[in-house]
Enzyme design. Sequence first.
Site, PDB file in Angstrom:
ATOM      1  N   ASP A  85       0.812  -1.217   0.000  1.00  0.00           N
ATOM      2  CA  ASP A  85       0.000   0.000   0.000  1.00  0.00           C
ATOM      3  C   ASP A  85       0.847   1.270   0.000  1.00  0.00           C
ATOM      4  OD1 ASP A  85      -2.403  -1.229   0.067  1.00  0.00           O
ATOM      5  OD2 ASP A  85      -2.726  -1.021   2.223  1.00  0.00           O
TER       6      ASP A  85
ATOM      7  N   LYS B  47      -3.388   2.873  -2.381  1.00  0.00           N
ATOM      8  CA  LYS B  47      -4.576   3.710  -2.505  1.00  0.00           C
ATOM      9  C   LYS B  47      -4.433   4.830  -1.499  1.00  0.00           C
ATOM     10  CE  LYS B  47      -7.223   0.081  -1.924  1.00  0.00           C
ATOM     11  NZ  LYS B  47      -8.405  -0.678  -1.543  1.00  0.00           N
TER      12      LYS B  47
ATOM     13  N   MET C 121      -9.301   8.048   8.486  1.00  0.00           N
ATOM     14  CA  MET C 121      -9.606   8.708   7.212  1.00  0.00           C
ATOM     15  C   MET C 121     -10.561   9.884   7.432  1.00  0.00           C
ATOM     16  SD  MET C 121      -9.948   5.363   4.744  1.00  0.00           S
ATOM     17  CE  MET C 121     -10.372   4.119   5.951  1.00  0.00           C
TER      18      MET C 121
HETATM   19  N1  SAH Z   1      -5.363  -0.624   8.487  1.00  0.00           N
HETATM   20  C1  SAH Z   1      -4.935   0.680   8.938  1.00  0.00           C
HETATM   21  C2  SAH Z   1      -5.932   1.770   8.593  1.00  0.00           C
HETATM   22  C3  SAH Z   1      -6.122   1.986   7.122  1.00  0.00           C
HETATM   23  S1  SAH Z   1      -7.149   3.354   6.781  1.00  0.00           S
HETATM   24  C4  SAH Z   1      -4.660   0.630  10.439  1.00  0.00           C
HETATM   25  O1  SAH Z   1      -4.988  -0.352  11.112  1.00  0.00           O
HETATM   26  O2  SAH Z   1      -4.076   1.602  10.961  1.00  0.00           O
HETATM   27  C5  SAH Z   1      -5.955   4.658   6.567  1.00  0.00           C
HETATM   28  C6  SAH Z   1      -6.122   5.670   7.689  1.00  0.00           C
HETATM   29  O3  SAH Z   1      -5.462   5.216   8.857  1.00  0.00           O
HETATM   30  C7  SAH Z   1      -5.526   7.021   7.410  1.00  0.00           C
HETATM   31  O4  SAH Z   1      -6.393   7.829   6.643  1.00  0.00           O
HETATM   32  C8  SAH Z   1      -5.360   7.574   8.813  1.00  0.00           C
HETATM   33  O5  SAH Z   1      -6.594   8.005   9.346  1.00  0.00           O
HETATM   34  C9  SAH Z   1      -4.966   6.324   9.574  1.00  0.00           C
HETATM   35  N2  SAH Z   1      -3.491   6.185   9.672  1.00  0.00           N
HETATM   36  C10 SAH Z   1      -2.726   5.239   9.099  1.00  0.00           C
HETATM   37  N3  SAH Z   1      -1.427   5.403   9.455  1.00  0.00           N
HETATM   38  C11 SAH Z   1      -1.389   6.472  10.283  1.00  0.00           C
HETATM   39  C12 SAH Z   1      -0.356   7.145  10.995  1.00  0.00           C
HETATM   40  N4  SAH Z   1       0.913   6.740  10.930  1.00  0.00           N
HETATM   41  N5  SAH Z   1      -0.690   8.207  11.766  1.00  0.00           N
HETATM   42  C13 SAH Z   1      -1.980   8.622  11.862  1.00  0.00           C
HETATM   43  N6  SAH Z   1      -2.995   8.031  11.210  1.00  0.00           N
HETATM   44  C14 SAH Z   1      -2.716   6.974  10.436  1.00  0.00           C
END
Ligand code: SAH
Length: 259
Positions: free
Chosen positions: A39, A61, A175
């Site tokens: 990703d 994405k 998100m």
């Molecule tokens: N599977 C992932 C989430 C995917 S959706 C998980 O468990 O974390 C993607 C969203 O995750 C982003 O839009 C943001 O809201 C959050 N996100 C992912 N990495 C992040 C990070 N390092 N810091 C803050 N938010 C994060």
Amino acid sequence: MTDFPPGSVWLVGAGPGDAELLTRKAERLIGLATVMFYDALVGPDILEMAARSARLVHVGKRSGRHSKDQSTIDKLIVEAALSGEKVVRLKGGDPAIFGRATEELDACRAAGVGVQICPGVTAASAAAASLGASLTLRGLARKLTFVTAHARAGEDLKLNWSRLADPEATLAVYMGKAAAPEVSARLIEAGLPADTPVALVESASLPAERHFHTRLDLLPLAARTALGDGPALLLIGAAMARPEEVEGAVSEIAERFAR
Ligand code: SAH
């Protein structure tokens, strides 16, 4: 020991960004993969853990810029497995949280391809670490809700706001940057106090990590002015007050229990 025969698939959680937050299992699977589909949020130092001979395919994405649609990704994974590859599907955070894991699991199972999940540290956990705070709080936040505020272009969010507006919960909004104004307005409308503490955490666990404290009514302004381009999480609820305020609230509750 983890089993990774040729022709099988692992959905692997890459964690929030910092390579040290990978599980040992994830690191081992990445090293064993002959092909890896990854990703947008997976960083270069994690990709470097792959074998030199492995094929790395970016299927990232980011909202608004979908480079490959989900059914194409499903197909690529299944085809690679059927041709005898050891397939790692590397996803940000935990694959089972807002990661479209079900589509990929179903596609593999329908094709008779063995598929397993290796969990990862989800963004909310990394955000709490960044804040030096707990997501749950005895007496104040007995519930933790993970919600995504990502809507399809031109569509409303369709969330049950009165259920989400729970003063005894911490709400972790994934998100949610673009939807911050709607999140703020709907939660206040549904009864959550305007001064409910909010923490914004951007790029948790990465060198660009930043976090801010604000309140629910000021969330739209903070999201617009304080955040950059990194992934960001909105955390809403009493447990997200600045540390000194949380301390005050906890001692107040302790006093109440003592009485
Ligand atoms: N599977 C992932 C989430 C995917 S959706 C998980 O468990 O974390 C993607 C969203 O995750 C982003 O839009 C943001 O809201 C959050 N996100 C992912 N990495 C992040 C990070 N390092 N810091 C803050 N938010 C994060």
